[in-house]
Design an enzyme around this catalytic site. Structure first.
Site, PDB file in Angstrom:
ATOM      1  N   HIS A 109      14.707  65.161  62.165  1.00 31.56           N
ATOM      2  CA  HIS A 109      13.782  65.589  61.127  1.00 31.56           C
ATOM      3  C   HIS A 109      13.014  66.795  61.635  1.00 31.56           C
ATOM      4  O   HIS A 109      13.147  67.220  62.787  1.00 31.56           O
ATOM      5  CB  HIS A 109      12.849  64.454  60.724  1.00 31.56           C
ATOM      6  CG  HIS A 109      13.461  63.481  59.765  1.00 31.56           C
ATOM      7  ND1 HIS A 109      13.874  63.835  58.493  1.00 31.56           N
ATOM      8  CD2 HIS A 109      13.757  62.150  59.889  1.00 31.56           C
ATOM      9  CE1 HIS A 109      14.376  62.783  57.877  1.00 31.56           C
ATOM     10  NE2 HIS A 109      14.326  61.755  58.705  1.00 31.56           N
TER      11      HIS A 109
ATOM     12  N   ASP B 189      10.961  71.986  57.744  1.00 28.97           N
ATOM     13  CA  ASP B 189      11.649  71.731  56.482  1.00 28.97           C
ATOM     14  C   ASP B 189      11.433  72.847  55.471  1.00 28.97           C
ATOM     15  O   ASP B 189      12.382  73.371  54.880  1.00 28.97           O
ATOM     16  CB  ASP B 189      11.159  70.417  55.872  1.00 28.97           C
ATOM     17  CG  ASP B 189      11.837  69.199  56.478  1.00 28.97           C
ATOM     18  OD1 ASP B 189      12.791  69.375  57.249  1.00 28.97           O
ATOM     19  OD2 ASP B 189      11.391  68.073  56.192  1.00 28.97           O
TER      20      ASP B 189
END
Length: 394
Positions: free
Chosen positions: A142, A172
């Protein structure tokens, strides 16, 4: 830039109006990229899984703002009919974006070779965390993991504490979603000259490294150290930092230039005080302590009034609840209300073709079949979709 004209509706606006994008829904950078393209006018059709999956951070649909502004259809990509439907859409699309692990779309029959064979003008945008090659390419991860590998996470945090994750803004959204959107739009622009599509390969690790370019340059010049909280732009400098006020709230200052620093001192009533030189790092602890002492003498709002109209490079640190109500943000309509949900509006802004949010994430306008009709599927094709198992809840 589009290869074909599409009917314009009142709800459409933005410089990407006329561009059709297929989004194979995922998490993180992919949806953020799709949101940006949709906000700027692209007609993005979101292909969702027909059944719920564990995304780790479930959000009720009406508050899933990253899914705003585009229609969605639940397609079973494990069925031949579902893959055939996506290919029919790809044939009519300008771009496709996906954020699966390497090899997933290839196994589904929807990889770049499959899609470009159908539509050679297609821009095939894909984003991964680790990239498509290298020892970590197939590993789960992540945002926090990707920015850790580039020196980015190490650089964020206080001097005497551990690195602090900056939510998932840097990886992200910044390093992944924005870079993918830039890549897709750039490839569409190039296609206008060459007539050919291509693959856009975005990786969060690449984007995070790119975001650190300025810091790596300063490090090479000896102006930046690998010790966080000791540099001029990481909170180490007293004149580029955050301070607590008397009401336990916070303000920040960013007086980098000498003239702005002098204005800051004047507003703090410190301009006639014998303080350490601003460039003397050995004096930074004493200078910081004095700034902290002064800022604790007033509330956040009182300091905001003291600094009003100045070039002291000052701002109150607002919460997410407070930010939409700030006069500056209200004047610029930085935040908007869509279906009763306050959220950031489209960015950037355009003089002739402003972007807009067509509708909230809980809506799907128009219906599924109407969406397929607007994308140019023939009555026979739509009838075949109705009778197949491609759409699970149509």
């Amino acid at each position: 830039m589009g290869s074909r004209a599409v009917p314009l509706r009142v709800m459409q606006s933005g410089p990407l109006t006329g561009i059709k994008v297929v989004e194979l829904s995922g998490i993180g950078p992919g949806p953020f990229c799709a949101m940006l393209l949709s906000d700027l006018g692209a007609d993005v059709l979101r292909i969702e899984r027909p059944e719920p999956i564990d995304l780790g951070l479930p959000t009720p649909r009406e508050f899933d703002l990253l899914a705003r502004g585009r229609r969605r259809i639940p397609v079973d990509l494990k069925s031949a009919a579902g893959v055939a439907l996506v290919k029919a859409l790809v044939r009519r699309a300008d771009a496709l974006i996906e954020g699966f692990r390497p090899g997933v779309t290839e196994r589904l029959g929807l990889g770049p070779d499959d899609c470009l064979a159908i539509n050679p003008r297609l821009v095939y945008g894909r984003v991964t965390g680790w990239g498509r090659e290298g020892p970590l390419a197939s590993a789960a991860g992540h945002d926090i993991d990707y920015i850790a590998l580039t020196g980015t996470l190490h650089s964020i945090g206080s001097r005497n504490g551990p690195p602090i994750p900056p939510s998932n803004l840097v990886g992200d959204f910044g390093a992944g979603g924005v870079y993918l959107a830039l890549g897709v739009v750039s490839a569409l622009l190039e296609r206008g000259h060459s007539g050919e599509g291509q693959i856009v390969d975005a990786a969060v690790v690449d984007g995070a490294a790119s975001l650190m370019t300025g810091m790596y340059g300063r490090k090479a010049a000896g102006a930046w150290t690998d010790r966080r909280g000791e540099n001029d732009l990481d909170g180490g400098a007293p004149w580029y930092s955050v301070y607590e006020t008397s009401d336990a709230k916070y303000v920040c200052v960013g007086a980098i230039e000498e003239r702005f620093y002098r204005e800051l001192l004047r507003r703090l009533s410190l301009d006639n005080e014998n303080l350490p030189d601003r460039d003397d790092r050995a004096g930074w602890p004493r200078l910081r302590a004095r700034f902290a002492e002064v800022f604790r003498t007033k509330t956040r709002d009182e300091w905001t009034k003291v600094m009003a109209g100045s070039d002291a490079c000052f701002a109150p640190v607002l919460s997410m609840t407070e930010a939409p109500e700030h006069p500056h943000n209200k004047r610029r309509n930085t935040f908007v209300d869509v279906d009763g949900v306050v959220q950031p509006g489209p960015a950037p802004r355009f003089s002739r073709t402003p972007g807009r949010i067509r509708h909230g994430p809980a809506q799907a306008r128009p219906g599924l079949i109407e969406a397929l009709r607007e994308w140019g599927l023939s009555p026979d094709e739509i009838d075949g979709v109705r009778k197949s198992d491609a759409l699970r809840d149509h």
